[in-house]
Enzyme design. Structure first.
Site, PDB file in Angstrom:
ATOM      1  N   ASP A  57       0.599  -0.778  -0.092  1.00  0.00           N
ATOM      2  CA  ASP A  57       0.301  -0.160  -0.182  1.00  0.00           C
ATOM      3  C   ASP A  57       0.767   1.183   0.105  1.00  0.00           C
ATOM      4  OD1 ASP A  57      -2.760  -0.047   1.162  1.00  0.00           O
ATOM      5  OD2 ASP A  57      -1.956   1.982   1.192  1.00  0.00           O
ATOM      6  N   ALA A  77      -1.326   5.919  -8.057  1.00  0.00           N
ATOM      7  CA  ALA A  77      -2.162   5.095  -6.659  1.00  0.00           C
ATOM      8  C   ALA A  77      -3.669   5.709  -6.086  1.00  0.00           C
ATOM      9  CB  ALA A  77      -1.602   4.218  -6.029  1.00  0.00           C
ATOM     10  N   ILE A  80     -10.137   5.510  -6.066  1.00  0.00           N
ATOM     11  CA  ILE A  80     -10.453   6.352  -7.058  1.00  0.00           C
ATOM     12  C   ILE A  80     -12.359   6.457  -7.033  1.00  0.00           C
ATOM     13  CG2 ILE A  80      -9.185   6.143  -8.615  1.00  0.00           C
ATOM     14  CD1 ILE A  80     -10.858   4.029  -9.995  1.00  0.00           C
ATOM     15  N   TYR A 144     -13.635  13.019  -2.153  1.00  0.00           N
ATOM     16  CA  TYR A 144     -12.328  11.994  -2.959  1.00  0.00           C
ATOM     17  C   TYR A 144     -12.232  14.181  -3.822  1.00  0.00           C
ATOM     18  CZ  TYR A 144     -10.959  10.995  -7.994  1.00  0.00           C
ATOM     19  OH  TYR A 144      -9.754  10.144  -8.295  1.00  0.00           O
ATOM     20  N   LYS A 148      -7.521  14.870  -3.592  1.00  0.00           N
ATOM     21  CA  LYS A 148      -7.108  15.177  -4.599  1.00  0.00           C
ATOM     22  C   LYS A 148      -6.571  16.180  -4.474  1.00  0.00           C
ATOM     23  CE  LYS A 148      -7.039  11.085  -7.046  1.00  0.00           C
ATOM     24  NZ  LYS A 148      -5.576  10.627  -7.071  1.00  0.00           N
ATOM     25  N   ASN A 173     -11.820  12.959 -18.135  1.00  0.00           N
ATOM     26  CA  ASN A 173     -13.305  11.698 -17.971  1.00  0.00           C
ATOM     27  C   ASN A 173     -11.451  10.605 -18.792  1.00  0.00           C
ATOM     28  OD1 ASN A 173     -15.216  13.358 -17.306  1.00  0.00           O
ATOM     29  ND2 ASN A 173     -16.171  11.765 -17.229  1.00  0.00           N
ATOM     30  N   VAL A 188     -19.099   6.231 -18.070  1.00  0.00           N
ATOM     31  CA  VAL A 188     -20.064   6.166 -18.597  1.00  0.00           C
ATOM     32  C   VAL A 188     -19.589   5.178 -19.812  1.00  0.00           C
ATOM     33  CG1 VAL A 188     -19.463   8.315 -19.652  1.00  0.00           C
ATOM     34  CG2 VAL A 188     -22.419   7.329 -19.699  1.00  0.00           C
ATOM     35  N   ILE A 189     -18.510   5.541 -20.341  1.00  0.00           N
ATOM     36  CA  ILE A 189     -17.779   4.492 -22.069  1.00  0.00           C
ATOM     37  C   ILE A 189     -18.194   3.079 -21.375  1.00  0.00           C
ATOM     38  CG2 ILE A 189     -16.123   4.122 -22.906  1.00  0.00           C
ATOM     39  CD1 ILE A 189     -15.542   7.229 -23.379  1.00  0.00           C
ATOM     40  N   ILE A 203     -28.077   3.128 -20.401  1.00  0.00           N
ATOM     41  CA  ILE A 203     -29.454   3.632 -19.465  1.00  0.00           C
ATOM     42  C   ILE A 203     -28.006   4.564 -19.373  1.00  0.00           C
ATOM     43  CG2 ILE A 203     -29.979   4.290 -17.514  1.00  0.00           C
ATOM     44  CD1 ILE A 203     -30.295   1.082 -17.313  1.00  0.00           C
TER      45      ILE A 203
HETATM   46  C1  UD2 Z   1     -15.746  11.742 -13.199  1.00  0.00           C
HETATM   47  C2  UD2 Z   1     -15.003  10.750 -13.146  1.00  0.00           C
HETATM   48  C3  UD2 Z   1     -15.259  10.964 -11.216  1.00  0.00           C
HETATM   49  C4  UD2 Z   1     -14.599  12.181 -11.096  1.00  0.00           C
HETATM   50  C5  UD2 Z   1     -16.179  13.440 -11.535  1.00  0.00           C
HETATM   51  C6  UD2 Z   1     -15.332  15.036 -11.371  1.00  0.00           C
HETATM   52  C7  UD2 Z   1     -15.164   8.825 -14.101  1.00  0.00           C
HETATM   53  C8  UD2 Z   1     -15.382   7.040 -14.552  1.00  0.00           C
HETATM   54  N1  UD2 Z   1     -15.303   9.205 -12.877  1.00  0.00           N
HETATM   55  O1  UD2 Z   1     -17.461  12.030 -12.778  1.00  0.00           O
HETATM   56  O2  UD2 Z   1     -13.829   9.955 -10.780  1.00  0.00           O
HETATM   57  O3  UD2 Z   1     -13.498  12.562 -11.751  1.00  0.00           O
HETATM   58  O4  UD2 Z   1     -15.676  12.988 -12.772  1.00  0.00           O
HETATM   59  O5  UD2 Z   1     -16.178  15.627 -11.746  1.00  0.00           O
HETATM   60  O6  UD2 Z   1     -13.975   8.824 -14.903  1.00  0.00           O
HETATM   61  N2  UD2 Z   1     -24.019   8.364 -17.323  1.00  0.00           N
HETATM   62  C9  UD2 Z   1     -24.995   7.760 -18.054  1.00  0.00           C
HETATM   63  N3  UD2 Z   1     -25.490   6.686 -17.848  1.00  0.00           N
HETATM   64  C10 UD2 Z   1     -24.630   5.928 -17.397  1.00  0.00           C
HETATM   65  C11 UD2 Z   1     -22.905   5.983 -16.579  1.00  0.00           C
HETATM   66  C12 UD2 Z   1     -22.992   7.541 -16.643  1.00  0.00           C
HETATM   67  O7  UD2 Z   1     -25.760   8.649 -18.303  1.00  0.00           O
HETATM   68  O8  UD2 Z   1     -24.422   4.559 -17.452  1.00  0.00           O
HETATM   69  C13 UD2 Z   1     -23.814  10.046 -16.849  1.00  0.00           C
HETATM   70  C14 UD2 Z   1     -23.762  10.805 -15.927  1.00  0.00           C
HETATM   71  O9  UD2 Z   1     -24.716  11.195 -15.213  1.00  0.00           O
HETATM   72  C15 UD2 Z   1     -22.575  12.026 -16.036  1.00  0.00           C
HETATM   73  C16 UD2 Z   1     -21.675  11.553 -17.366  1.00  0.00           C
HETATM   74  O10 UD2 Z   1     -22.689  10.415 -18.087  1.00  0.00           O
HETATM   75  O11 UD2 Z   1     -23.243  12.342 -16.273  1.00  0.00           O
HETATM   76  C17 UD2 Z   1     -20.234  10.844 -16.878  1.00  0.00           C
HETATM   77  O12 UD2 Z   1     -20.219   9.846 -15.749  1.00  0.00           O
HETATM   78  P1  UD2 Z   1     -19.179   8.894 -15.344  1.00  0.00           P
HETATM   79  O13 UD2 Z   1     -19.264   8.727 -13.699  1.00  0.00           O
HETATM   80  O14 UD2 Z   1     -17.981   8.542 -16.552  1.00  0.00           O
HETATM   81  O15 UD2 Z   1     -18.184  10.341 -14.593  1.00  0.00           O
HETATM   82  P2  UD2 Z   1     -18.344  11.526 -14.526  1.00  0.00           P
HETATM   83  O16 UD2 Z   1     -17.838  12.796 -14.918  1.00  0.00           O
HETATM   84  O17 UD2 Z   1     -19.768  11.998 -13.230  1.00  0.00           O
END
Ligand code: UD2
Length: 308
Positions: A57, A77, A80, A144, A148, A173, A188-189, A203
């Site tokens: 760790d 690390a 996240i 978080y 950071k 992202n 989301v990707i 979704i």
């Molecule tokens: C990102 C980072 C997080 C933090 C944040 C800071 C990722 C995975 N997460 O969160 O760690 O740094 O930015 O702002 O990079 N969505 C959908 N459907 C799904 C999943 C997500 O519509 O099944 C939407 C979600 O509501 C959001 C967008 O996609 O509007 C991006 O979501 P996310 O979880 O990939 O990343 P984010 O930007 O919330």
């Protein structure tokens, strides 16, 4: 040909994670790499031959010892997950704040030539304007984001007070095929791709007009590689994005098209606390580092199709 003994020694914390594992791939032929990882989140099956992998760790004593045995530290690390940080802010801070501080303290007592810290665009909170410059107010909405930002502040303070050659990046992202779609905190990707491959509806939370700056992990690795060679970067924080934004709705349709999935998108209520618009300004990285993102989103998404 360089031998291991005259190669630069690089310690990659979180070297089995999403960013760390691609860094290992990019650097292992040019440097002697040690990976420090607690195996908490990895989709990597095997590391390239010749890499030293230490299971520990960043808060452990051995992490400090490893810092002293290396020339360069790339600290990826971290705890996240934004959601996990909301549920357990102490755990988040113990990892992200005290873990980082443990490494910095060791670095201060050694002669390292670079300390690179991976922060997050989460430090900005809800953007007041886009594209977001590095001087945008930092007002995190989650533990978080606070942890950071705290790590960043320590890195910058160690540069000013102790001359530590540290620099930070704030990724927007990040995506890559090594992001685990099974993880409920996944981006989301990977979630959309998982659905598309199963011919199920992705979704969308909210109306899909929210935007994000999606950056391929390869461009993140490129930026880190540029930092390694650039002394002007010391004491600096850089946005790590593409400077382009995409709506979640556009993303869903792009993915359905790439994976040839003939299903409609499904809508669910907006996620509480979701940021509406996000896009980076990368003028600083362009100017100081000569950084230029190279992976267009569609091309980056195609990599998922090829890799699985
Ligand atoms: C990102 C980072 C997080 C933090 C944040 C800071 C990722 C995975 N997460 O969160 O760690 O740094 O930015 O702002 O990079 N969505 C959908 N459907 C799904 C999943 C997500 O519509 O099944 C939407 C979600 O509501 C959001 C967008 O996609 O509007 C991006 O979501 P996310 O979880 O990939 O990343 P984010 O930007 O919330």
């Amino acid at each position: 040909m360089s031998t291991e003994s005259n190669m630069q020694r690089i310690l990659i914390t979180g070297g089995l994670g999403q960013v760390g594992s691609y860094l290992v791939d990019a650097l292992h032929e040019k440097a002697s790499i040690t990976v420090l990882d607690n195996f908490s989140s990895t989709t990597r099956e095997a590391v390239p031959h010749g890499i030293h992998v230490i299971k520990a760790d960043i808060k452990d004593r051995i992490a400090a010892d490893l810092v002293k045995q290396n020339d360069v530290i790339i600290h990826t690390a971290a705890q996240i997950s934004v959601t996990a940080s909301m549920e357990d802010p102490l755990f988040d801070a113990q990892n992200n704040v005290f873990g980082t501080l443990n490494l910095l303290e060791a670095a201060r007592r050694s002669s390292i030539s670079k300390f690179i810290y991976i922060s997050s665009a989460a430090v900005y909170g809800n953007p007041l304007y886009t594209p977001v410059t590095e001087s945008h107010p930092q007002d995190p909405l989650s533990p978080y984001g606070v942890s950071k930002l705290s790590g960043e502040k320590y890195c910058m303070m160690y540069h000013k007070a102790f001359g530590l050659p540290s620099c930070c990046i704030r990724p927007f992202n990040i995506y890559s095929p090594r992001q685990d779609p099974g993880n409920p905190y996944s981006g989301v990707i990977s979630r959309f791709i998982d659905k598309a491959k199963a011919e199920q509806s992705p979704i969308i939370f909210g109306d899909g007009t929210q935007t994000r700056d999606f950056i391929s992990v390869h461009d993140i690795v490129d930026m880190i590689t540029l930092l390694l060679e650039n002394e002007d970067a010391n004491g600096q924080v850089f946005n790590a994005g593409t400077g382009n934004s995409t709506t979640v709705s556009e993303l869903a349709h792009m993915i359905l098209n790439i994976f040839d999935a003939d299903v409609p998108v499904q809508y669910m209520p907006e996620r509480p606390g979701d940021i509406k618009y996000s896009c980076s300004d990368i003028a600083k990285a362009r100017k100081i580092l000569g950084f230029e993102p190279k992976v267009p989103l569609r091309e980056g998404l195609m990599e998922f199709a090829e890799s699985k």
